[in-house]
Design a protein around this motif. Structure first.
Motif, PDB file in Angstrom:
ATOM      1  N   ALA A   2      -1.479 -60.722 -38.297  1.00 35.24           N
ATOM      2  CA  ALA A   2      -2.636 -61.627 -38.300  1.00 35.24           C
ATOM      3  C   ALA A   2      -3.055 -61.971 -36.874  1.00 35.24           C
ATOM      4  O   ALA A   2      -4.251 -61.913 -36.534  1.00 35.24           O
ATOM      5  N   VAL A   3      -2.084 -62.310 -36.049  1.00 29.45           N
ATOM      6  CA  VAL A   3      -2.383 -62.668 -34.657  1.00 29.45           C
ATOM      7  C   VAL A   3      -2.919 -61.458 -33.911  1.00 29.45           C
ATOM      8  O   VAL A   3      -3.889 -61.566 -33.141  1.00 29.45           O
ATOM      9  N   HIS A  59     -14.670 -66.854 -33.210  1.00 31.52           N
ATOM     10  CA  HIS A  59     -13.666 -66.875 -32.160  1.00 31.52           C
ATOM     11  C   HIS A  59     -12.466 -67.722 -32.590  1.00 31.52           C
ATOM     12  O   HIS A  59     -12.612 -68.687 -33.327  1.00 31.52           O
ATOM     13  N   VAL A  60     -11.305 -67.363 -32.059  1.00 27.17           N
ATOM     14  CA  VAL A  60     -10.086 -68.100 -32.393  1.00 27.17           C
ATOM     15  C   VAL A  60      -9.751 -69.070 -31.260  1.00 27.17           C
ATOM     16  O   VAL A  60     -10.224 -68.910 -30.131  1.00 27.17           O
ATOM     17  N   CYS A 108      -6.628 -61.835 -32.435  1.00 24.01           N
ATOM     18  CA  CYS A 108      -6.655 -62.070 -30.986  1.00 24.01           C
ATOM     19  C   CYS A 108      -6.927 -60.810 -30.179  1.00 24.01           C
ATOM     20  O   CYS A 108      -6.828 -60.823 -28.949  1.00 24.01           O
ATOM     21  N   SER A 109      -7.267 -59.746 -30.846  1.00 21.34           N
ATOM     22  CA  SER A 109      -7.596 -58.514 -30.139  1.00 21.34           C
ATOM     23  C   SER A 109      -8.876 -58.726 -29.331  1.00 21.34           C
ATOM     24  O   SER A 109      -9.843 -59.314 -29.832  1.00 21.34           O
ATOM     25  N   GLY A 112       1.149 -68.378 -32.586  1.00 20.54           N
ATOM     26  CA  GLY A 112       1.528 -67.314 -33.512  1.00 20.54           C
ATOM     27  C   GLY A 112       2.752 -66.559 -33.026  1.00 20.54           C
ATOM     28  O   GLY A 112       3.663 -66.264 -33.809  1.00 20.54           O
ATOM     29  N   ASN A 113       2.782 -66.266 -31.740  1.00 21.48           N
ATOM     30  CA  ASN A 113       3.947 -65.551 -31.200  1.00 21.48           C
ATOM     31  C   ASN A 113       5.207 -66.396 -31.287  1.00 21.48           C
ATOM     32  O   ASN A 113       6.296 -65.858 -31.493  1.00 21.48           O
ATOM     33  N   ALA A 114       5.081 -67.703 -31.140  1.00 21.61           N
ATOM     34  CA  ALA A 114       6.251 -68.579 -31.286  1.00 21.61           C
ATOM     35  C   ALA A 114       6.808 -68.496 -32.707  1.00 21.61           C
ATOM     36  O   ALA A 114       8.030 -68.482 -32.913  1.00 21.61           O
ATOM     37  N   VAL A 115       5.931 -68.423 -33.698  1.00 22.54           N
ATOM     38  CA  VAL A 115       6.375 -68.291 -35.086  1.00 22.54           C
ATOM     39  C   VAL A 115       7.033 -66.922 -35.301  1.00 22.54           C
ATOM     40  O   VAL A 115       8.087 -66.820 -35.934  1.00 22.54           O
ATOM     41  N   VAL A 116       6.411 -65.882 -34.758  1.00 20.73           N
ATOM     42  CA  VAL A 116       6.970 -64.532 -34.881  1.00 20.73           C
ATOM     43  C   VAL A 116       8.377 -64.502 -34.272  1.00 20.73           C
ATOM     44  O   VAL A 116       9.320 -63.983 -34.886  1.00 20.73           O
TER      45      VAL A 116
END
Length: 169
Positions: free
Chosen positions: A114-115, A61-62, A119-120, A70-74
């Motif tokens: 990756a995220v 698990h993440v 995170c799926s 991750g979305n902030a980096v994207v």
């Protein structure tokens, strides 16, 4: 006489429309001054991007906040690509601008994928295998850092030379 002045004014206006004066090409130092802050911001994001990808690659698990980080980096890399678009550069520097755009897109895409995989909500064996193969940003990250360093050195040399010419004159 009035007709002649109007005709001349119309000709000047028409000439200006048909043959616009091109803006002067930015100097190489101007180009670098415009690009380097973007490269600095991109390099600043790299450690966080690498950390997110590493956490995405870990089995199991993440962390709950991984998707948000991750979305902030994207979004950070997306903003850099957006900020790069309007930067006016000399024609000689346009290939470098395109390379930077491609590197930023790669960084953005790598973190996003990756995220998305980690995170799926429905983890499959195929996703677990994909996560196990994640190795970070790799060679494109090194290329971005190398390009940044090379351009910083070039900018320093150009601005030192320009400063010497100003003080000599």
């Amino acid at each position: 006489m009035i007709m002649g002045r109007r005709f001349a004014a119309a000709l000047r206006a028409l000439d200006g429309l048909l043959h616009p004066k091109l803006p002067p090409q930015p100097s190489r130092a101007d180009d670098l001054a415009a690009i380097l802050p973007l490269l600095d911001r991109a390099a600043f994001l790299q450690p966080e991007a690498e950390q997110v990808i590493q956490e995405c690659a870990a089995p199991g698990h993440v962390a709950e906040d991984l998707a948000g980080r991750g979305n902030a980096v994207v979004v950070g890399y997306w903003r850099l690509r957006r900020d790069l678009l309007p930067v006016q550069l000399s024609s000689a520097t346009l290939p470098m601008k395109d390379e930077i755009r491609r590197l930023l897109l790669y960084h953005e895409w790598s973190v996003h994928e990756a995220v998305d995989c980690a995170c799926s909500p429905q983890q499959t064996a195929r996703m677990a295998a994909a996560r196990a193969q994640m190795r970070g940003l790799g060679a494109p990250a090194a290329r971005l850092r190398e390009l940044r360093q090379d351009l910083k050195q070039e900018f320093a040399a150009l601005t030192d030379t320009e400063d010497e010419h100003r003080t000599d004159g």
